[in-house]
Scaffold this active site. Sequence first.
Site, PDB file in Angstrom:
ATOM      1  N   PHE A 215      45.551  89.831  -1.534  1.00 18.31           N
ATOM      2  CA  PHE A 215      45.082  88.892  -0.526  1.00 18.31           C
ATOM      3  C   PHE A 215      43.775  88.245  -0.953  1.00 18.31           C
ATOM      4  O   PHE A 215      42.959  88.868  -1.638  1.00 18.31           O
ATOM      5  CB  PHE A 215      44.836  89.612   0.816  1.00 18.31           C
ATOM      6  CG  PHE A 215      46.077  90.054   1.518  1.00 18.31           C
ATOM      7  CD1 PHE A 215      46.520  91.355   1.409  1.00 18.31           C
ATOM      8  CD2 PHE A 215      46.793  89.159   2.290  1.00 18.31           C
ATOM      9  CE1 PHE A 215      47.666  91.763   2.054  1.00 18.31           C
ATOM     10  CE2 PHE A 215      47.934  89.553   2.953  1.00 18.31           C
ATOM     11  CZ  PHE A 215      48.376  90.873   2.828  1.00 18.31           C
ATOM     12  N   ASP A 216      43.593  87.009  -0.542  1.00 16.16           N
ATOM     13  CA  ASP A 216      42.264  86.405  -0.587  1.00 16.16           C
ATOM     14  C   ASP A 216      41.526  86.930   0.644  1.00 16.16           C
ATOM     15  O   ASP A 216      41.954  86.686   1.768  1.00 16.16           O
ATOM     16  CB  ASP A 216      42.367  84.883  -0.540  1.00 16.16           C
ATOM     17  CG  ASP A 216      40.997  84.242  -0.424  1.00 16.16           C
ATOM     18  OD1 ASP A 216      40.180  84.467  -1.325  1.00 16.16           O
ATOM     19  OD2 ASP A 216      40.762  83.541   0.571  1.00 16.16           O
ATOM     20  N   LYS A 217      40.434  87.658   0.423  1.00 10.44           N
ATOM     21  CA  LYS A 217      39.806  88.392   1.513  1.00 10.44           C
ATOM     22  C   LYS A 217      39.264  87.484   2.613  1.00 10.44           C
ATOM     23  O   LYS A 217      39.603  87.635   3.788  1.00 10.44           O
ATOM     24  CB  LYS A 217      38.671  89.269   0.973  1.00 10.44           C
ATOM     25  CG  LYS A 217      37.934  90.062   2.054  1.00 10.44           C
ATOM     26  CD  LYS A 217      36.788  90.854   1.463  1.00 10.44           C
ATOM     27  CE  LYS A 217      35.675  89.967   0.992  1.00 10.44           C
ATOM     28  NZ  LYS A 217      34.999  89.246   2.114  1.00 10.44           N
ATOM     29  N   THR A 218      38.427  86.513   2.223  1.00  9.79           N
ATOM     30  CA  THR A 218      37.709  85.723   3.218  1.00  9.79           C
ATOM     31  C   THR A 218      38.658  84.847   4.015  1.00  9.79           C
ATOM     32  O   THR A 218      39.406  84.061   3.467  1.00  9.79           O
ATOM     33  CB  THR A 218      36.655  84.853   2.528  1.00  9.79           C
ATOM     34  OG1 THR A 218      35.796  85.681   1.757  1.00  9.79           O
ATOM     35  CG2 THR A 218      35.846  84.089   3.561  1.00  9.79           C
TER      36      THR A 218
ATOM     37  N   THR B 105      41.206  85.787   5.546  1.00 10.49           N
ATOM     38  CA  THR B 105      42.535  86.389   5.617  1.00 10.49           C
ATOM     39  C   THR B 105      42.429  87.806   6.160  1.00 10.49           C
ATOM     40  O   THR B 105      42.946  88.122   7.217  1.00 10.49           O
ATOM     41  CB  THR B 105      43.204  86.402   4.228  1.00 10.49           C
ATOM     42  OG1 THR B 105      43.245  85.065   3.713  1.00 10.49           O
ATOM     43  CG2 THR B 105      44.624  86.943   4.328  1.00 10.49           C
TER      44      THR B 105
END
Length: 483
Positions: free
Chosen positions: A328-331, A333
């Site tokens: 995942f793209d953290k920010t 998400t």
Amino acid sequence: MIGKTELEAVDAPAAGPSGASLWRRIDRADLARTLFVAACAVAVALGLTWPWPAVPIVAVVGIVVGCWPIAREAFEDIRHRRMSMEASMLIAIVAAAAIGEWTTSLVITAFVLAAEILEDLSMDRGRDALTDLMSFLPETVQVRRSDGTAEVSLAEVTEGDTVVVVPGGRIPVDGTVIAGQSTADQSRITGEPLPVDVTVGDEVFAGSINQVGAVEVRAERVGTDSSFGRIIEAVKEAQSSEPPVQRLADRLAAWLVYLALIGAAITFLVTRDLTSTISVVVVAGACGIAAGTPLAVLAAIARIARSGAFVKSGAHLEALSTVDTVVFDKTGTLTTGAPAVVDVRTADGTDQAGLLVLAAAAESYSEHPLGQAVVDHARAQGLPIGPCDDFVYLPGRGVTAKVAGKAVAAGNRALVPDAPEAVEGQGTATAVHVGIDGAMRARYCWPTPSARARRPPWPSCAAAPADDDDHRRPGGDRPGRRR
């Protein structure tokens, strides 16, 4: 080009999933045909068999009216050697009528027509996702040329044109800023939740939102060649692509029909009963396989698109069934992507509450997310936020204002020169320095609980993305953001 022409080719999105909006989506001719065939089925079932019981005119008219679109699609499918719901059900309709089972034939026809309406509704939902994307860009833009500034259709913009984007406007092309400075919300393109400062020489993307200052952009990629245009084309291609599971479903549907015909022949040879024979054909119809698979794929892609993600094709969607690891793209998400104040540090002798009141008042006129984070933090503390005078927003630096007779500056080191270059334990948080009457008094910082206990000799406070975590991850947030 992405312009008015393409927008008009797609139905306008409905206001919501209400019954009224669904009613507006249904084609009136298809609905009338379905209801007419259903009424004929009811009439025949109730005994209206004029003029001949073996061939009632009501049933014949109902089947002719209802089967015309079905027969047309079935013919095209058979001509291309492709089995479909229409071809499968047409066989059952003709067979039932041939043995005098007019009610059964009409009911099957009404069922197929109703299924077509449901399929159209599902496809409309997919088109809505495209409409939402395409309608995000403006239909007309301001273009500066040698003879002055003119408002033209987005479809008329070409590479090399100078596009003028006002504050709050949507950037319609990919290009380079040649005049002005501002901040741009590029979250739709890059996923970056915080706005990015842009000035002369910086690249901007179609689909971004210009926030505070007017800029002039030299168009380098327009229409389908732009970042936003490529996203739209990817969604279009995904909705029109045929995933491997669909090809498998088509083969299974064809084999099911063939087996049904073989089974019907065997049934007739054994029982000599036409009703039982036709029942085998009807029950074994391949409509569920032939129609269900593309509807499921289309509905899934449309639902994902409305959530802000894009699936390149049905094949990629199908591949999710074999995924065992997700990156995942953290920010934005796994986290909210919204900045929040996590710690306030003031200089010795400076009242933290009083300092926060001044900073929040200065930031209250700012649209920048970091400024709003300071205001939200003050409100959460129950502190009053008063008015300010002489407010000035300086892109890439911060804000200045007069609050209760004091000169307040809140921003980065370019605005508060006596702020330190680095702050111990800052991590990925963004430091917002606060100066009062020319002297630095505070900074907002520190995304981890352990860092909040530290107290440096200089005043400081900081804002960091809410719901941040300490898990190891590839890449990572940038150590700081320009203000």
